[in-house]
Design an enzyme around this catalytic site. Structure first.
Site, PDB file in Angstrom:
ATOM      1  N   GLU A   3       6.043  -6.368  -8.519  1.00  0.00           N
ATOM      2  CA  GLU A   3       5.284  -7.409  -9.076  1.00  0.00           C
ATOM      3  C   GLU A   3       6.122  -7.811 -10.479  1.00  0.00           C
ATOM      4  OE1 GLU A   3       1.319  -6.405 -10.480  1.00  0.00           O
ATOM      5  OE2 GLU A   3       0.767  -8.607 -10.714  1.00  0.00           O
ATOM      6  N   CYS A  13      -2.117  -8.759  -9.360  1.00  0.00           N
ATOM      7  CA  CYS A  13      -2.813  -9.699  -9.980  1.00  0.00           C
ATOM      8  C   CYS A  13      -1.939 -10.990 -10.102  1.00  0.00           C
ATOM      9  CB  CYS A  13      -3.102  -9.428 -11.411  1.00  0.00           C
ATOM     10  SG  CYS A  13      -4.344  -8.146 -11.713  1.00  0.00           S
ATOM     11  N   ASN A  29      -6.026  -9.278  -3.202  1.00  0.00           N
ATOM     12  CA  ASN A  29      -5.575  -8.166  -3.850  1.00  0.00           C
ATOM     13  C   ASN A  29      -6.818  -7.455  -4.915  1.00  0.00           C
ATOM     14  OD1 ASN A  29      -3.701  -6.284  -5.640  1.00  0.00           O
ATOM     15  ND2 ASN A  29      -4.432  -7.864  -7.189  1.00  0.00           N
ATOM     16  N   GLU A  30      -7.236  -6.451  -4.419  1.00  0.00           N
ATOM     17  CA  GLU A  30      -8.374  -5.668  -4.958  1.00  0.00           C
ATOM     18  C   GLU A  30      -9.382  -6.654  -5.751  1.00  0.00           C
ATOM     19  OE1 GLU A  30      -6.806  -4.531  -9.568  1.00  0.00           O
ATOM     20  OE2 GLU A  30      -5.985  -3.402  -8.071  1.00  0.00           O
TER      21      GLU A  30
HETATM   22  O1  AHR Z   1      -0.119  -2.663 -11.022  1.00  0.00           O
HETATM   23  C1  AHR Z   1      -0.511  -3.443 -11.970  1.00  0.00           C
HETATM   24  C2  AHR Z   1      -2.038  -4.330 -11.754  1.00  0.00           C
HETATM   25  O2  AHR Z   1      -2.778  -3.192 -11.422  1.00  0.00           O
HETATM   26  C3  AHR Z   1      -1.769  -5.145 -10.417  1.00  0.00           C
HETATM   27  O3  AHR Z   1      -1.401  -6.232 -10.672  1.00  0.00           O
HETATM   28  C4  AHR Z   1      -3.092  -5.187 -10.089  1.00  0.00           C
HETATM   29  O4  AHR Z   1      -3.539  -5.275  -8.811  1.00  0.00           O
HETATM   30  C5  AHR Z   1      -3.734  -3.653 -10.566  1.00  0.00           C
HETATM   31  O5  AHR Z   1      -4.883  -3.981 -11.285  1.00  0.00           O
END
Ligand code: AHR
Length: 861
Positions: free
Chosen positions: A265, A461, A589-590
């Site tokens: 990321e 994120c 994503n979460e």
């Molecule tokens: O890994 C860092 C962040 O942690 C990621 O972007 C997110 O998915 C999680 O909250």
């Protein structure tokens, strides 16, 4: 008793009575009332605390449930400024379901809704809009004639009423009179503090179960926070630990051979200034204050010298997606525009660099522009170009005559006049696998050395973004670099999209990993601070067709036939005629599993699976290993029969030690797990061991957990938003952590078959026994047998290993060991040989992670 001892003895005593006696402490006594009063209240001085509960038999003596336990907190909006709960109102319906509403702040025309069947697990919250231009204060929930009714005040002093038959769709609010606003607020003294809340009458068993749950949660929290710093006391006098490991080479089950992967990321400057090898920062003058308050088009550039004026223009840009460019207006020569890269530009002696830039003469044709790499005043390499009246990209190869860690790129007009400058790029030729527009070689090599089976990208994120406008759109990241559309990065900087989907797929191929792209489920991050409503929001449903098409187009772009498909032709034109053979696509994503989310997520997952049954869709189940997003995320996954879901958790080492059976209870023939983000909150050996221990448990459950990736992966020193990370770096060095080496050993030594094995640690103390773990796998490609042995104890363990027979295997095996003190950081594996036989001994050093690889004897039949 000194303080340290005191501190330790309390948890130890607690451990001693739990969990065996936990049941005893909650054993039901008949001596209780049938029902009690239940007070639900918030804490106005700390609105982040959410709803607390207290009970009373006489409405006079109130006893709080749990030690200020928050039963539900507001999840609305961004961290810090939001996530506040004001004036909650709670009502129990005749079927026993509890409904709660509250106000969020003093501006938003929304209120929060949630429900629960047991006051313990609460449904993900929704935030219905009620009155445009008005806020919601102190909403009160009641039920009248089978309809939910919420009456609320506004700052203007008016009272409104909205109704709903399903607790989801609310009517347009109507003004109502003061007498219809029936506040249920009561004053009560709880633990000596005056509270204001609502009182409901409830059956005693409801309170009793809550007390049990709170006590159990407190016990688990205490246990999950166990740290190795306490081992000296916890395991005082522990020595001569003996154990045996019986391995039955013929008793196996198939497990995923894709268990170890990576999650890349763009966080901590992982992409621009990191893995993406571009040396010029803000190369296209597109930085802006939406990236970061103090940034603008001139960030990381400066003008030096006299006789030259520097402005930023937007008329007639090189591309609409790249609207800003610089103009240097030279009245007499001597000025130069300078870029210092990302913390300086690192140049290696004798290496070649691809320089490119767009130039346009604005008032004179043929203006000469000299571009040089300089170390102070020393010129390391230089080239000169002539500007033309129309934008033109100029290119040169520069060879550095000496090295520098803090070089800069200098653009000097050699004659008078006005010249436009844009998209200035300086790229080393020596990238990973020598790819143009490729990856920084040393960092990429470290990633390749993990032997990852897949790469998750672009987030996290970063994929669902901060507000709808920040959702990651893959199409903005492919095609000619100067036509790509950068965006602000949710982590507080800029994404140039130079490392876009093409480069990502190419990198996956270069390191032999499957791409696992993850795209937003039509909603941005639930913690968004941008986008007006400060909450999840979502792409309007009438635009979701277009968004689904964007996702389907990715599959076509990656896998289509370049002869027949225009999208696939774009891929071919970029340099990859053959399909990339994409197999996975992550959705979401979460995210908060709200109604807004579910509608969009189901629409996307169903749409993709209908059109592309060959693609494995990976769903999402929230940011934690428990809680409402996890519960409801899993519920959807099972209802929709999703093939895989993505779990996340960042927990303390004690959690990994005390929850080793987490996956042993998962259904075997149902939705599988991708543990997409996990870490144990530190870069000490303690953390690496907890993570290694977890991998042994993942391997044992490798029929359910099919993929995993530590997170975050990369972090640039001085630009780190998130700690810990797997690899730290600066412009000249890479610094893999001890956690990295555990991942590397596991990636390089994973298997496709789990070999059943019985570990018996000879000790009566369970805390000792659970700190030694094993996993045995077979790599069917090589036939090798791999033992992973973890010792999280402050004492060595003498292990008697019984393999049955090693016929067909070499008797000299390789052994890699990471060991040290639990709080050491700079450790790496020591590799040596070990003689193995049907039955052999191995002493696991204290605090150690060992991998023994027994090679198939290819000479023997
Ligand atoms: O890994 C860092 C962040 O942690 C990621 O972007 C997110 O998915 C999680 O909250």
């Amino acid at each position: 008793m000194n303080n340290i001892k005191k501190k330790l003895i309390i948890p130890l005593m607690f451990t001693a009575i739990c969990p065996a006696t936990l049941n005893a402490t909650v054993k039901k006594s008949e001596n209780h009332p049938d029902s009690v009063y239940l007070l639900s209240y918030a804490t106005p001085s700390n609105p982040k605390e959410g709803i607390r509960l207290a009970y009373s038999i006489d409405k006079k003596n109130w006893i709080n449930i749990g030690n200020n336990h928050s039963f539900v907190r507001s999840d609305f909006g961004t961290w810090g400024a939001e996530k506040n709960m004001y004036s909650p109102s709670v009502m129990q319906d005749t079927d026993g379901t509890w409904y709660a509403v509250w106000s969020l702040n003093n501006r938003t025309p929304q209120f929060a809704t949630t429900l629960t069947h047991d006051l313990w697990t609460w449904k993900p919250q929704d935030y219905p809009f009620v009155t445009k231009g008005e806020n919601v204060i102190a909403p009160v929930i009641t039920k009248e004639n089978g309809q939910f009714v919420v009456t609320y005040k506004t700052s203007g002093g008016d009272i409104y009423r909205t109704v709903s038959s399903d607790f989801k769709n609310w009517s347009n609010p109507e003004k109502t009179s003061e007498e219809n606003y029936k506040s249920k607020l009561t004053q009560a003294i709880v633990n000596g503090i005056e509270r204001e809340g609502e009182v409901n009458r409830v059956a005693w068993h409801i309170v009793d179960e809550l007390i049990t749950n709170v006590e159990a949660a407190a016990f688990r929290a205490q246990r999950d926070n166990e740290r190795m710093a306490d081992d000296e006391w916890r395991f005082k006098g522990l020595k001569d630990v003996k154990a045996s490991l019986s391995i039955n080479l013929n008793d196996t089950k198939a497990i995923s051979s894709d268990l170890i992967g990576i999650f890349f990321e763009d966080i901590n400057y992982a992409a621009d200034g990191g893995l993406y090898a571009e040396l010029i920062q803000n190369r296209d003058f597109e930085y802006s204050n939406s990236d970061r308050g103090e940034w603008n088009s001139k960030t990381s550039w400066s003008l030096q010298g006299e006789g030259c004026e520097w402005t930023i223009e937007t008329d007639n840009p090189i591309h609409a997606n790249n609207s800003h460019y610089s103009i240097l207006n030279t009245t007499h020569t001597g000025g130069q525009l300078i870029n210092n890269g990302f913390d300086g530009i690192t140049i290696k002696k004798g290496e070649k660099y691809n320089l490119s830039l767009f130039l346009r003469s604005i008032d004179k044709n043929g203006q000469k522009i000299r571009v040089s790499i300089k170390n102070g005043t020393e010129v390391l390499a230089t080239s000169t170009f002539s500007a033309t009246p129309a934008w033109k990209q100029h290119k040169a190869t520069l060879t550095a005559k000496s090295a520098a860690d803090n070089a800069s790129l200098c653009i000097e007009p050699l004659s008078e006049g006005k010249v436009g400058i844009d998209f200035v790029s300086l790229f080393p030729q020596n990238t990973y696998k020598k790819r143009t527009n490729g990856m920084r070689a040393d960092l990429a090599q470290l990633l390749a050395d993990l032997h990852p089976r897949f790469v998750r990208f672009p987030g996290g994120c970063a994929t669902h973004g901060n507000g709808i406008d920040n959702i990651y759109h893959w199409k903005n990241t492919v095609g000619p670099l100067h036509e790509r559309k950068g965006n602000f990065n949710i982590w507080g900087y800029h994404q140039s999209m130079g490392l876009g989907f093409y480069e990502y797929f190419q990198f996956c191929e270069d390191i032999g990993a499957e791409p696992l792209p993850v795209l937003a489920a039509g909603v941005p991050c639930q913690n968004s601070s941008r986008g007006g409503d400060g909450q999840q929001g979502g792409i309007p449903m009438e635009e979701m067709d277009e968004y689904l098409q964007e996702l389907l187009d990715l599959i076509e772009w990656a896998n289509g036939d370049a002869k027949t498909s225009p999208l696939a032709r774009m891929r071919a034109e970029a340099g990859h005629p053959k399909p990339f053979n994409l197999k996975f696509l992550g959705i979401g994503n979460e995210d908060l599993i709200s109604d807004v989310f579910t509608e969009r997520y189901n629409y996307l997952c169903r749409g993709i699976r209908a059109k592309h049954p060959e693609i494995t869709v990976v769903g999402t189940v929230g940011p934690f290993f428990e809680g409402s997003d996890y519960e409801y995320g899993w519920q959807i996954a099972k209802e929709e029969k999703l093939p895989i879901v993505d779990e996340h958790y960042y927990n303390s080492p004690g959690w990994f030690i005390n929850n080793q059976k987490f996956y042993d209870k998962y259904e075997r023939n149902s939705t599988k797990v991708y543990l997409g983000e996990y870490a144990s909150k530190g870069n000490n050996l303690e953390n690496a061991l907890a993570e290694g221990l977890h991998i042994t448990n993942l391997e044992r459950n490798g029929d359910v957990v099919v993929m995993s990736s530590y997170a975050p992966l990369l972090a640039k020193e001085k630009h780190t938003q998130w700690n810990p990370d797997l690899i730290y770096f600066n412009n000249t060095e890479v610094k893999p952590t001890v956690n990295y080496y555990v991942q590397q050993l596991c990636g390089q030594n994973s298997g496709s078959q789990y070999i059943y094995n019985q570990l018996n640690v000879e000790n009566n103390n369970e805390a000792v026994r659970i700190r030694v773990a094993s996993s045995v796998v077979k790599d069917e490609k090589t036939g090798d047998i791999i033992l992973k042995l973890v010792n999280c104890l402050p004492s060595s363990v003498k292990l008697d290993i019984n393999l049955g027979t090693i016929e067909g295997y070499q008797s000299t095996a390789s052994k890699s060991v990471i060991t040290g003190n639990y709080n050491e950081r700079n450790l790496r594996p020591v590799v040596s040989e070990i003689e193995v036989s049907d039955n052999f001994d191995y002493e696991l050093p204290k605090y150690s992670f060992t991998v023994i690889r027994i090679k198939k004897d290819t000479k023997k039949k």
